[in-house]
Scaffold this motif. Sequence first.
Motif, short mmCIF file in Angstrom:
data_model
loop_
_atom_site.label_atom_id
_atom_site.label_comp_id
_atom_site.label_asym_id
_atom_site.label_seq_id
_atom_site.Cartn_x
_atom_site.Cartn_y
_atom_site.Cartn_z
N VAL A 160 0.84 -1.20 0.00
CA VAL A 160 0.00 0.00 0.00
C VAL A 160 0.88 1.25 0.00
N GLY A 161 1.91 1.26 0.84
CA GLY A 161 2.80 2.41 0.89
C GLY A 161 3.49 2.67 -0.44
N GLU A 162 4.01 1.60 -1.03
CA GLU A 162 4.73 1.74 -2.30
C GLU A 162 3.78 2.19 -3.41
N LYS A 163 2.59 1.62 -3.46
CA LYS A 163 1.66 2.01 -4.51
C LYS A 163 1.19 3.45 -4.33
N PHE A 164 1.00 3.86 -3.08
CA PHE A 164 0.62 5.25 -2.84
C PHE A 164 1.70 6.18 -3.39
N VAL A 165 2.96 5.84 -3.09
CA VAL A 165 4.07 6.68 -3.55
C VAL A 165 4.11 6.70 -5.09
N ARG A 166 3.81 5.57 -5.72
CA ARG A 166 3.81 5.55 -7.19
C ARG A 166 2.68 6.40 -7.76
N ALA A 167 1.54 6.43 -7.05
CA ALA A 167 0.44 7.30 -7.49
C ALA A 167 0.86 8.77 -7.38
N VAL A 168 1.59 9.08 -6.31
CA VAL A 168 2.11 10.46 -6.15
C VAL A 168 3.08 10.77 -7.29
N ARG A 169 3.94 9.81 -7.60
CA ARG A 169 4.93 10.03 -8.67
C ARG A 169 4.26 10.27 -10.01
#
Lengths: 320, 278
Positions: B138-147
């Motif tokens: 979840v953390g990694e995917k959230f960061v990718r959405a931000v990117r």
Amino acid sequence: MSYVLEFEKPILELEKKVAEMKALAGTLELDEQIADLERRIEELRAEIYSKLTRWQRVQIARHPERPYTLDYLAHSFDEFIELHGDRCFRDDPAIVGGLARIGEFTVVAVGHQKGRDTKSNLYRNFGMPNPEGYRKAARLFRLAEKFGRPVVTFLDTPGAFPGIEAEERGQAEAIARNLFIMAQLRVPIVVVIIGEGASGGALGIGVGDRIVMLENAWYSVIAPESCSSILWRSWEYKEQAAEALQLCATDLERHGIIDRVVPEPVGGAHRDPQTMFATMRHILLEELSGLSSVPPEELVKRRHEKFARMGVWEELSVEQ
Amino acid sequence: MPWFQRKTKNIQETSPREMPDGLWTKCDRCGEIIYKKQLEEHAYTCPKCNYHFRIGTAQYVKLLFDDGTFVETDTHIRSADPLEFVDTKPYTERLRDAYRRFGPSDALTIGYGSIGGQRISFGCMNFAFIGGSMGSVVGEKFVRAVRRSLQEHVPLVVISASGGARMQEAAFSLMQMAKTSAALTELSDAGLPYISVLTDPTTGGVSASYAMLGDIILAEPGALIGFAGPRVIEQTIRKKLPEGFQSAEFQLEHGFVDMIVHRKELRPTIIRLLRLLT
Ligand SMILES: [Zn+2]
């Protein structure tokens, strides 16, 4: 020692014996026996402390005589002026902070603060902050940035307080905001986990460039008892929960969540506070020196990269 | 076949527990018997009492996006078991079961699409997947959405529904709070809007990180929103909690959400906000 942990009882037995013998006064023969027993005590302590379970370390982290934030500020630092209040609602005694000097560094220091007895624990709310505690911390972080001073934080909390007023005043927002503020703060941040690092309540002042942790401290997403009650649906599995959570300093260093394990005196920080204070001073001076020449942009960039790396996941080669 | 029973390749299925199949369903709050078709027309809210049923990502995508514009990404990221965590059963088993039942998106679906012609980066939590708990994925995917927001210079909209951190990833889960919040500072520096939508329930580590960091925070009526769960609070203070405690309305009153938006109004509200912000 006024408070004895269960696994230290064998040591206590021997200590009682020594005390009795000492009361009988000194024939040479008795003196030798006493010296012998005292050696055995130290050996036993060293043995017990060389193979502590994770749950035993959790108990040491909660030892009521363990040094707290204000103790380090008084003994590892050269000067400390406490500053109060979040400028919004009230002063939260569960988080303390202010200006501190250590060697050549003037820093803004912030930490959770527990009490020593019933009265002071009620005053400190057992080290469980309300939102105003996190907002006081935020205010001090901004002060540090304004004056270009590094930040040192000490983590030692059983958790953010789960109460009605805490929710009314936005416990979640207060913690979230601090994570945001600390992530972008343009001064060095050194975080030291000195006792209990329970979940978001700890992390709320725990984002930094260097995360160091005392040998017997614990840090995780939940306390072992609560983990036991949720996952095992019983309070009885706290030992297993502590093992499963891998919440000790060496675990977290191995997983790349903390940067450095700080050794404690044999028997825990509370057995030899003077040595602990000296170690803390030494470590903080080293860590602050290491960060002092990094330009602010670089600090923030590295901090973001550090946290962006955290986590373990698998990436399948093809999207499925 | 109604669209919500269709098996779309990239879109999360809804938990059957939350949306029972069949022609009729009963309102959890007022007991009203509602025809499924009618429920769908009312954006899965009770026509009588406005109760908002818990729905999944597929329904939110359908409600929010311009038809057919949403594309899910990063479904190839899977939870690992770094601690070899075993409680009453191994974490690997829980994961296998959850992936089998709820698809590859874990507790957060991310992707992009258009809403009122405005392209956005999007995230929607899947509460059915281990309580919408935040672990490393979840953390990694959230960061990718931000990117994606940063790369395409588009707003970010995230719908939260979570019981908190994923305990089986212990300290790794905890660190996701810092990881996601740090990523949001970059979005903020770039001047890009982040709209956070809080749905039932949003508590624990998710509420104490990205859910509460929206430039604008919307909440669905009646949603449970808070840091500590009500049970924990009751155990601590040994008192019964007042009616409506930690509801979206409570959060509005105390100043922690900008507005409560009926699910039917969610799309037009987001479109208006984005037009005013971009
Ligand atoms: Zn109803």
